[in-house]
Design an enzyme around this catalytic site. Structure first.
Site, short mmCIF file in Angstrom:
data_model
loop_
_atom_site.label_atom_id
_atom_site.label_comp_id
_atom_site.label_asym_id
_atom_site.label_seq_id
_atom_site.Cartn_x
_atom_site.Cartn_y
_atom_site.Cartn_z
N GLU A 262 50.43 81.09 48.94
CA GLU A 262 50.41 81.82 50.20
C GLU A 262 49.02 81.82 50.83
O GLU A 262 48.86 81.62 52.04
CB GLU A 262 50.85 83.28 49.96
CG GLU A 262 52.23 83.43 49.35
CD GLU A 262 52.22 83.50 47.84
OE1 GLU A 262 52.98 84.31 47.29
OE2 GLU A 262 51.44 82.75 47.21
N CYS B 167 52.57 87.89 44.57
CA CYS B 167 52.03 88.84 43.59
C CYS B 167 51.47 90.08 44.30
O CYS B 167 51.00 90.02 45.43
CB CYS B 167 50.97 88.17 42.73
SG CYS B 167 49.51 87.61 43.63
N THR C 142 65.86 55.78 14.20
CA THR C 142 64.58 55.98 14.88
C THR C 142 63.51 55.03 14.39
O THR C 142 62.46 54.90 15.01
CB THR C 142 64.07 57.42 14.67
OG1 THR C 142 63.84 57.64 13.27
CG2 THR C 142 65.10 58.43 15.16
N MET D 105 62.77 51.59 11.18
CA MET D 105 63.24 50.82 10.04
C MET D 105 62.99 51.63 8.76
O MET D 105 62.26 52.63 8.77
CB MET D 105 62.54 49.47 9.96
CG MET D 105 62.63 48.65 11.24
SD MET D 105 64.34 48.37 11.78
CE MET D 105 64.94 47.31 10.46
N ARG E 238 48.69 59.57 29.41
CA ARG E 238 48.00 58.37 29.90
C ARG E 238 48.63 57.95 31.23
O ARG E 238 49.42 57.00 31.30
CB ARG E 238 48.09 57.26 28.85
CG ARG E 238 47.39 57.64 27.55
CD ARG E 238 47.41 56.54 26.51
NE ARG E 238 48.73 56.34 25.93
CZ ARG E 238 49.22 57.05 24.92
NH1 ARG E 238 48.52 58.04 24.40
NH2 ARG E 238 50.42 56.78 24.42
N SER F 299 51.09 72.67 7.03
CA SER F 299 51.15 73.80 6.09
C SER F 299 50.09 73.73 5.01
O SER F 299 49.55 74.76 4.58
CB SER F 299 52.53 73.87 5.45
OG SER F 299 53.53 74.09 6.43
N GLU G 296 57.30 66.02 19.64
CA GLU G 296 57.36 64.59 19.34
C GLU G 296 57.19 64.45 17.84
O GLU G 296 56.05 64.38 17.34
CB GLU G 296 56.29 63.81 20.10
CG GLU G 296 56.47 63.85 21.61
CD GLU G 296 55.69 62.76 22.32
OE1 GLU G 296 55.46 61.69 21.71
OE2 GLU G 296 55.31 62.98 23.49
N GLY H 288 59.32 63.75 13.70
CA GLY H 288 60.28 63.00 12.92
C GLY H 288 61.51 63.80 12.56
O GLY H 288 61.71 64.93 13.01
N LEU I 186 61.15 67.62 10.84
CA LEU I 186 60.85 68.74 11.74
C LEU I 186 61.96 68.93 12.76
O LEU I 186 62.38 70.06 13.03
CB LEU I 186 59.51 68.51 12.44
CG LEU I 186 59.06 69.60 13.41
CD1 LEU I 186 59.10 70.98 12.77
CD2 LEU I 186 57.67 69.30 13.95
#
Length: 365
Positions: free
Chosen positions: A58, A80, A166, A168, A212, A228, A297, A299, A302
């Site tokens: 604004e 606000c 995902t 080999m 990037r 951990s 991002e 495996g 997780l």
């Protein structure tokens, strides 16, 4: 508060939403907001919020004109009414002599939450709320969720072959998807306040986890590593990159903590569950750090744990037109799924082609 809208209201609000999108990659932790000032059926000024600490939409619009008196302001989020890094936008609109304010949605921030609309009305300004509200909510999903729940909006990105692999068996995964899909991921990263992965991914790939892009201004997301046992190498590639890398751990090893912090990492101690960092505590912590949107991002381990705990709001899966065979690695590690009754069901929200791949967007069923 009146709710009688016109076609013109929708047109001008659509323009304000497009302006808000200009801040898609830069406003964190603030919401993306756009504003259009209209007088005598003509746009006389417009603005958007660029980044935290700078002028709100604004105020930026009001800077562009000296003839705002009697105009209508179209704003994608309730103005606000409190002092933060900048003065209240309500005061600026009132002082400028705006006669009507059309708002897409009420601000979920408890510091505002309807108070801005009330303040405008008390000043004699006509207020209309709810124009293109769903579009406005979609633009700020992370900010809204954090304001209402204290947690960020969580999205996980995965890439797989036609047969759901995902990588080999030996871990080789470059590249399953097309150049176009990998470029598309850069924009997902740019939208995010943080990119999160597990230590196993870091040890296997030594990723940069940065944006990037050369065609747009971007705030680099915080890199967040779940580690951990503090296995993070001090020589990891991301240690030398611009921006911040946070390591979230439940380890009490002070020497490792000191070594990592001297290498440039920030280490945070979080509660543990089953000898690993508690995933619910992770997102509570990130919410307290004003992280609106997180991109996962990671495996299969997780992602499986996140799916099991129902902690992901949206799944983005790039499916390539290749087959990796039955010895390849899968998308999710879910040892608890033994019977058809245990299956995890997601809802398909969108499908589109990116290069030679399909981009699937899914959410909770």
């Amino acid at each position: 508060m009146t709710y009688l809208q016109t076609q013109e209201d929708a047109v001008y609000m659509a323009r304000a939403l497009n302006l808000a999108k200009k801040g898609l990659y830069t406003t964190s932790p603030n919401p993306r907001v756009g504003c259009v000032l209209v007088k005598n059926d003509q746009i006389i000024a417009e603005g958007w919020h660029v980044r935290a600490g700078q002028g709100h939409a604004e105020v930026e619009a009001l800077k562009q004109t000296s003839a705002a008196e009697g105009a209508t302001a179209y704003v994608t989020l309730e103005p606000c009414s409190h002092y933060g890094r900048t003065p209240p936008c309500c005061d600026a609109l009132i002082k400028a002599g705006i006669k009507k304010v059309v708002v897409a949605m009420q601000d979920p921030n408890p510091l505002v939450a309807g108070n801005g609309l009330k303040k405008l009305q008390a000043a004699g300004i006509e207020v209309l709320c709810g124009i293109l509200e769903n579009d406005a909510k979609a633009l700020n999903r992370g900010f809204i969720k954090r304001m209402l729940s204290g947690k960020p909006f969580v999205r996980s990105k995965l890439a797989m072959s036609l047969d759901g692999r995902t990588a080999m068996a030996n871990g080789e995964s470059k590249w399953i998807t097309s150049v176009q899909s990998r470029q598309d991921v850069q924009y997902l990263r740019a939208e995010s306040c943080a990119i999160l992965t597990g230590i196993n991914t870091v040890l296997a790939d030594d990723p940069s986890l940065n944006v990037r892009l050369t065609d747009t201004e971007v705030l680099q997301p915080v890199r967040v590593i779940l580690d951990s046992q503090l296995k993070m190498p001090v020589s990891a590639r991301m240690a030398g990159l611009a921006g911040y890398t946070w390591i979230l751990t439940c380890s009490q090893n002070q020497q490792k903590t000191q070594d990592l912090e001297q290498a440039g990492f920030k280490v945070f101690q979080l509660p543990k569950k089953n000898n690993r960092v508690d995933l619910t505590a992770v997102f509570d912590f990130l919410g307290r750090q004003q992280i609106n949107e997180v991109l996962i991002e990671a495996g299969a381990i997780l992602n499986g744990a996140l799916l099991e705990a129902d902690l992901v709001d949206e799944w983005i899966i790039y499916m390539a037109t290749c087959v990796l065979g039955d010895s390849g690695r899968g998308l999710f590690s879910l040892p608890s799924v033994q019977n058809m009754a245990d299956k995890k069901v997601l809802q398909l929200k969108n499908v589109r082609q990116v290069g030679a791949d399909l981009k699937l967007t899914l959410s909770r069923a």
